[in-house]
Enzyme design. Structure first.
Site, PDB file in Angstrom:
ATOM      1  CG  HIS A 155      -4.603  34.106  -7.939  1.00  0.00           C
ATOM      2  ND1 HIS A 155      -5.764  34.393  -8.603  1.00  0.00           N
ATOM      3  CD2 HIS A 155      -3.646  34.897  -8.494  1.00  0.00           C
ATOM      4  CE1 HIS A 155      -5.532  35.306  -9.533  1.00  0.00           C
ATOM      5  NE2 HIS A 155      -4.248  35.625  -9.492  1.00  0.00           N
ATOM      6  CG  ASP A 363      -9.622  27.132  -2.377  1.00  0.00           C
ATOM      7  OD1 ASP A 363      -8.698  27.684  -3.008  1.00  0.00           O
ATOM      8  OD2 ASP A 363     -10.460  26.385  -2.910  1.00  0.00           O
TER       9      ASP A 363
HETATM   10  O1  F6P Z   1      -3.837  29.928  -7.961  1.00  0.00           O
HETATM   11  C1  F6P Z   1      -3.937  28.566  -8.092  1.00  0.00           C
HETATM   12  C2  F6P Z   1      -3.300  28.019  -9.365  1.00  0.00           C
HETATM   13  O2  F6P Z   1      -1.943  28.088  -9.387  1.00  0.00           O
HETATM   14  C3  F6P Z   1      -3.863  28.765 -10.549  1.00  0.00           C
HETATM   15  O3  F6P Z   1      -2.868  29.065 -11.433  1.00  0.00           O
HETATM   16  C4  F6P Z   1      -4.809  27.801 -11.127  1.00  0.00           C
HETATM   17  O4  F6P Z   1      -6.079  28.103 -10.632  1.00  0.00           O
HETATM   18  C5  F6P Z   1      -4.455  26.439 -10.597  1.00  0.00           C
HETATM   19  O5  F6P Z   1      -3.670  26.674  -9.481  1.00  0.00           O
HETATM   20  C6  F6P Z   1      -3.862  25.569 -11.658  1.00  0.00           C
HETATM   21  O6  F6P Z   1      -2.700  24.940 -11.298  1.00  0.00           O
HETATM   22  P1  F6P Z   1      -1.663  24.418 -12.368  1.00  0.00           P
HETATM   23  O7  F6P Z   1      -1.262  25.596 -13.201  1.00  0.00           O
HETATM   24  O8  F6P Z   1      -0.535  23.871 -11.555  1.00  0.00           O
HETATM   25  O9  F6P Z   1      -2.366  23.374 -13.165  1.00  0.00           O
END
Ligand code: F6P
Length: 487
Positions: A155, A363
């Site tokens: 992502h 991003d």
């Molecule tokens: O892809 C980015 C990401 O890891 C997604 O899981 C989510 O959008 C965001 O970051 C949330 O991060 P965390 O799970 O570390 O709070």
């Protein structure tokens, strides 16, 4: 149809207030539509040895989660995933803090995930793994003898090999991706960077433009930009703008234009740089003082990591400075809020905002940008100010594209957005909206899973075909418009 098993670090268990950000937004509708299993971390840290996995059944989906031990959480999540991979994949070598201990914690948790998943895995399940927490996960499954189709989607960005090779032990970690059947990225740039890494650093042989041989297997690499549920989000926004909450917010502005920013607190989002640009805007365009309010919604995240605590401090100071310098007893230029808001509330606020500031330094995609476009009233739309370094800039090319490192440029864009005439706003919005409709969220998931399920389908030919169809479609529209004008 084979059962779909999604694996990600965060799992969006319904009604648990789980926070998985963009990843949750993307996965949940797909799983709801197809049914299946969503497996990952519960978000809890066990004091002692974690117990067995817990399952919640909801709407045809089994949410299966496991707790992490304290040292696993520290080394895997706070350590290697978020203090090494996250900054490096976002091109921030300066912020990476590598330790061998964290790296081994990262591999250990991937093994732990695999040993728990295999208890429920069936031979014909299709496994779809998400994000940088789980790079070696397919290897851990293959070593346990599993021959399932396994896909991986990243992502976040994938940097050029010149940056990635600064990661100690990259040669142990990155090639383990070769155990997946299909590896998907958000943009061409990410996929090209990865292909270059495979060819130059691992010496893998290309089968064709999008496939490599890895041991005795073929690994495919593709571009699958994540979309949003464009029409459904627009409908949500239409309803939400009438809600008590949004009406109260609008009422409190006393007719001032609202600019909105919504980001998880993270240095990759460029929020302090954005504040600086807003400050520059108020300095350079004094005519807007008192006439515009900038609402920045920024829920805290990863607060166990020092860089995140530091950015929280910096932001608090910047907001205080701007409000202190420019504010009046009757006007606060920046409203800075750390509470997270429901999707409905955000949809309504997006529709109400004259402009959105989405200016990450880097991003993978940025779904806020796409949701802002989806939420607009096509008759009187707001303007998206978007960083050229967000993956979304490819599809939202009619936004005002800015360089987030250039405060003057962003300040000028804010002025231009607020002053933009209706005709231009409509045109820009229509172009962006059309691009989002074309690549709706369901297209993303179905394209990825379709490609994973059909090894003989050439990714390149699909892409070329889609580009050709689009070209013809645009030509027809152009001719129709020409003819209409002549009539
Ligand atoms: O892809 C980015 C990401 O890891 C997604 O899981 C989510 O959008 C965001 O970051 C949330 O991060 P965390 O799970 O570390 O709070």
């Amino acid at each position: 149809m084979a059962r779909l098993v999604v694996v990600s670090n965060r799992v969006g268990v319904p009604d648990k207030g789980a926070r998985a950000g963009g990843l949750e937004v993307a996965i949940r509708p797909t799983l709801k539509r197809r049914g299946g299993v969503w497996f990952g971390w519960s978000g809890r840290v066990a004091e002692n040895k974690p117990g067995p996995a817990k399952t919640v059944e909801h709407d045809n989906v089994s949410y299966v989660t496991i707790d992490l031990r304290k040292d696993d959480y520290q080394e895997f999540y706070n350590g290697f995933a978020n203090r090494v991979l996250w900054p490096i994949l976002h091109y921030r070598l300066d912020l990476a803090e590598f330790t061998r201990r964290d790296l081994s914690g990262y591999f250990r948790v991937n093994e732990f995930f695999a040993s728990n998943l295999e208890k429920l895995l069936r031979p014909d399940d299709v496994v779809w793994v998400h994000d940088y927490h789980l790079i070696p996960f397919a290897k851990a499954l293959r070593e346990r003898g599993h021959k399932n189709k396994i896909g991986f989607f990243l992502h976040i960005p994938f940097p050029p090999p010149e940056i990635l090779t600064a990661l100690p032990n990259h040669e142990r970690l990155i090639p383990s991706l070769g155990n997946y059947d299909l590896i998907g990225f958000q943009t061409e740039t990410d996929a090209d960077n990865f292909s270059r890494y495979l060819a130059n650093e691992c010496g893998l042989k290309r089968v064709d433009d999008d496939s490599f041989t890895f041991d005795d297997r073929v690994v495919r690499v593709g571009v699958f930009p994540v979309g949003v549920e464009t029409e459904a989000f627009g409908q949500l926004a239409r309803r939400a703008i009438e809600s008590k909450f949004v009406r109260e917010v609008l009422g409190s502005l006393f007719g001032r234009a609202m600019i909105i920013g919504v980001d998880r607190l993270d240095y990759s989002k460029g929020i302090p740089e954005r504040m600086h640009a807003f400050e520059r805007f108020l300095t350079s365009f004094p005519g807007w003082r008192g006439g515009v309010t900038y609402l920045q919604i920024t829920p805290h995240s990863r607060s166990g990591i020092p860089e995140y605590a530091q950015i929280a401090r910096m932001l608090g100071e910047a907001v205080g400075r701007i409000n202190g310098t420019f504010g009046e007893a009757s006007w606060t230029p920046v409203r800075y809020i750390n509470k997270s808001h429901s999707r409905t509330a955000l949809a309504g606020l997006y529709r109400a905002a004259r402009a959105a500031l989405v200016t990450p330094l880097r991003d993978g995609m940025n779904l806020v940008a796409k949701e802002y476009v989806a939420a607009q009233n096509a008759e009187d739309p707001g303007v998206l100010i978007l960083s050229r370094f967000a993956g979304a800039a490819r599809e939202c090319a009619a936004a005002l594209l800015v360089n987030p490192y250039d405060p003057e440029g962003v300040a000028n864009a804010i002025d231009r957005a607020l002053a933009m005439r209706l005709e231009e706003r409509r045109q820009r919005h229509a172009v962006n909206y059309k691009a989002l409709l074309r690549n709706d969220l369901s297209v993303w998931a179905e394209r990825f899973l379709g490609t994973l399920g059909h090894p003989n389908l050439s990714l390149l030919s699909v892409e070329k075909l889609a580009a050709r169809v689009q070209f013809l479609h645009d030509e027809i529209n152009r001719l129709e418009a020409d003819m209409a004008q002549k009539r």
